[in-house]
Motif scaffolding. Structure first.
Motif, PDB file in Angstrom:
ATOM      1  N   UNK A  44      17.530  49.719 129.934  1.00  0.00           N
ATOM      2  CA  UNK A  44      17.832  50.494 130.601  1.00  0.00           C
ATOM      3  C   UNK A  44      19.232  50.289 130.217  1.00  0.00           C
ATOM      4  N   UNK A  45      19.649  51.663 129.714  1.00  0.00           N
ATOM      5  CA  UNK A  45      20.674  51.806 128.632  1.00  0.00           C
ATOM      6  C   UNK A  45      21.596  52.723 129.755  1.00  0.00           C
ATOM      7  N   UNK A  46      22.827  51.368 129.576  1.00  0.00           N
ATOM      8  CA  UNK A  46      23.912  52.041 130.776  1.00  0.00           C
ATOM      9  C   UNK A  46      24.397  53.818 130.817  1.00  0.00           C
ATOM     10  N   UNK A  47      24.744  54.377 128.587  1.00  0.00           N
ATOM     11  CA  UNK A  47      25.459  55.515 128.592  1.00  0.00           C
ATOM     12  C   UNK A  47      24.365  56.273 128.349  1.00  0.00           C
ATOM     13  N   UNK A  48      23.000  56.255 127.975  1.00  0.00           N
ATOM     14  CA  UNK A  48      22.130  57.223 127.553  1.00  0.00           C
ATOM     15  C   UNK A  48      20.799  57.059 128.829  1.00  0.00           C
ATOM     16  N   UNK A  49      21.422  57.072 129.783  1.00  0.00           N
ATOM     17  CA  UNK A  49      19.980  56.710 130.785  1.00  0.00           C
ATOM     18  C   UNK A  49      19.005  56.102 130.891  1.00  0.00           C
ATOM     19  N   UNK A  50      17.752  56.171 131.908  1.00  0.00           N
ATOM     20  CA  UNK A  50      16.863  55.443 131.664  1.00  0.00           C
ATOM     21  C   UNK A  50      15.629  56.065 130.575  1.00  0.00           C
ATOM     22  N   UNK A  51      14.897  55.173 129.903  1.00  0.00           N
ATOM     23  CA  UNK A  51      14.350  55.163 128.535  1.00  0.00           C
ATOM     24  C   UNK A  51      13.700  53.832 129.096  1.00  0.00           C
ATOM     25  N   UNK A  52      12.326  54.324 128.325  1.00  0.00           N
ATOM     26  CA  UNK A  52      11.749  53.245 127.767  1.00  0.00           C
ATOM     27  C   UNK A  52      11.288  52.872 126.461  1.00  0.00           C
ATOM     28  N   UNK A  53      11.530  51.446 125.756  1.00  0.00           N
ATOM     29  CA  UNK A  53      11.323  51.155 124.365  1.00  0.00           C
ATOM     30  C   UNK A  53       9.809  51.718 124.282  1.00  0.00           C
ATOM     31  N   UNK A  54       8.826  52.173 123.370  1.00  0.00           N
ATOM     32  CA  UNK A  54       7.504  51.724 122.800  1.00  0.00           C
ATOM     33  C   UNK A  54       7.444  51.510 121.466  1.00  0.00           C
TER      34      UNK A  54
END
Length: 174
Positions: A44-54
């Motif tokens: 969970x990146x605080x600055x860039x939002x929710x994302x999934x590392x693939x």
């Protein structure tokens, strides 16, 4: 005169952007759809939002073989970038696609060439490695098993979504 020049410049820029958008949508509509098996991680990146590392399973298998070569007895004690380039001269990996579009290493009549890039000792496929989604929607993507990609005519890949093990697209409203 300045107003006309400004208006002409704005029209040209808008026309260029619209043309690029039209070309991209047309390319996506005619693109081949393939599925790469993934091992998702969810930072969970605080600055860039929710994302999934693939991370791609096939990419990990290729890197394990590369690491075995690097740490073998034949490898020099001081490994340099030049030595790595000599050991791994390829610029792409060849995988194969089955009848459902799943990418695999087992040979089929449908080869799929994936460009690679070398970063020090690691070798990565030129595929998207991050999938961004709306905040609070992480539960929808917990069961992701495959990354659905559109393969464009120039050989590049665009991530179009994540699917479950049955290739059902995740995140769609029902």
């Amino acid at each position: 005169m300045r107003n006309k020049l400004f208006f002409l410049t704005v029209c040209l820029l808008c026309g260029g952007l619209l043309g690029y958008a039209w070309h991209t949508q047309r390319s996506l509509a005619s693109a081949q759809t393939v599925y790469f098996e993934i091992t998702p991680q969810d930072p969970r990146a605080l600055l860039s939002g929710d994302y999934m590392q693939l991370s791609y399973v096939l990419e990990e298998e290729k890197n394990i073989k590369a690491m075995e070569k690097v740490f073998s007895k034949e490898a020099p004690s001081d490994i340099t970038d030049e030595w790595i380039k000599q050991q791994f001269p390829e610029k792409a990996w060849t995988f194969y696609e089955d009848e459902r579009g799943l990418v695999q290493t087992e040979q089929t009549p449908r080869p799929l060439v994936v460009p690679i890039r070398k970063d020090g000792l690691s070798v990565r496929a030129r595929l998207p490695h991050q999938f961004y989604f709306q905040e609070g929607k992480a539960k929808m993507y917990e069961n992701a098993a495959y990354a659905r990609m559109a393969r464009l005519g120039n050989g590049s890949f665009i991530l179009t979504g994540l699917t479950d093990k049955n290739l059902h697209l995740l995140g769609e409203e029902k």
